[in-house]
Design a protein around this motif. Structure first.
Motif, PDB file in Angstrom:
ATOM      1  N   SER A  68       0.845  -1.193   0.000  1.00  0.00           N
ATOM      2  CA  SER A  68       0.000   0.000   0.000  1.00  0.00           C
ATOM      3  C   SER A  68       0.881   1.243   0.000  1.00  0.00           C
ATOM      4  O   SER A  68       1.688   1.445   0.894  1.00  0.00           O
ATOM      5  N   ILE A 125      -1.404   7.887  -0.638  1.00  0.00           N
ATOM      6  CA  ILE A 125      -1.901   8.766  -1.685  1.00  0.00           C
ATOM      7  C   ILE A 125      -1.141  10.084  -1.596  1.00  0.00           C
ATOM      8  O   ILE A 125      -1.093  10.711  -0.543  1.00  0.00           O
ATOM      9  N   GLU A 137     -10.150   8.464  -5.975  1.00  0.00           N
ATOM     10  CA  GLU A 137      -8.757   8.006  -6.006  1.00  0.00           C
ATOM     11  C   GLU A 137      -8.640   6.586  -5.481  1.00  0.00           C
ATOM     12  O   GLU A 137      -7.955   5.757  -6.077  1.00  0.00           O
ATOM     13  N   SER A 169     -10.254   4.063  -7.945  1.00  0.00           N
ATOM     14  CA  SER A 169      -9.441   3.860  -9.142  1.00  0.00           C
ATOM     15  C   SER A 169      -8.184   3.065  -8.812  1.00  0.00           C
ATOM     16  O   SER A 169      -7.707   2.279  -9.634  1.00  0.00           O
ATOM     17  N   ARG A 170      -7.629   3.252  -7.603  1.00  0.00           N
ATOM     18  CA  ARG A 170      -6.459   2.467  -7.217  1.00  0.00           C
ATOM     19  C   ARG A 170      -6.832   0.997  -7.035  1.00  0.00           C
ATOM     20  O   ARG A 170      -6.069   0.108  -7.399  1.00  0.00           O
ATOM     21  N   LYS A 199      -7.289  -0.463 -10.504  1.00  0.00           N
ATOM     22  CA  LYS A 199      -5.986  -0.649 -11.130  1.00  0.00           C
ATOM     23  C   LYS A 199      -5.283  -1.870 -10.546  1.00  0.00           C
ATOM     24  O   LYS A 199      -4.665  -2.647 -11.269  1.00  0.00           O
ATOM     25  N   ALA A 200      -5.392  -2.067  -9.232  1.00  0.00           N
ATOM     26  CA  ALA A 200      -4.759  -3.234  -8.612  1.00  0.00           C
ATOM     27  C   ALA A 200      -5.394  -4.527  -9.112  1.00  0.00           C
ATOM     28  O   ALA A 200      -4.693  -5.513  -9.377  1.00  0.00           O
TER      29      ALA A 200
END
Length: 96
Positions: free
Chosen positions: A2, A5, A71, A74-75, A78-79
């Motif tokens: 992790s 941000i 955010e 979207s993370r 994406k992961a």
């Protein structure tokens, strides 16, 4: 895995925003105090100023919260995509 941000604001921007907020609040308060009005009218304008300040803080918090949710989601997406791409073998012939 992790990663924090990253915030796009700098310390200088934060200080500038805080100083401009303080100056505008002091200027409005001084203007309301110096108006040639009675105490009821001044009180009404002061309550209006308090309402504007609190609602602007609330709006800023809502915008920040919405941006953080975007955010984070979207993370997460994406992961998941990275995991699927890492597990995918384009040369695999098992399903043919």
């Amino acid at each position: 895995m992790s990663t924090p941000i990253e915030r796009p604001t700098t310390t200088a921007f934060f200080v500038q925003a805080a100083i401009s907020f303080a100056i505008s609040l002091v200027a409005m308060s001084f203007g309301i105090a110096k108006l040639p009005l009675g105490p009821w009218e001044r009180g009404f304008l002061a309550l209006g100023l308090v309402f504007v300040v609190t609602s602007s803080f609330t709006l800023a918090k809502c915008v920040r919260d919405r941006q953080e949710v975007t955010e984070v989601s979207s993370r997460v997406d994406k992961a998941r995509l990275d995991k699927l791409l890492a597990e995918h073998d384009p040369l695999e012939t098992k399903n043919l």
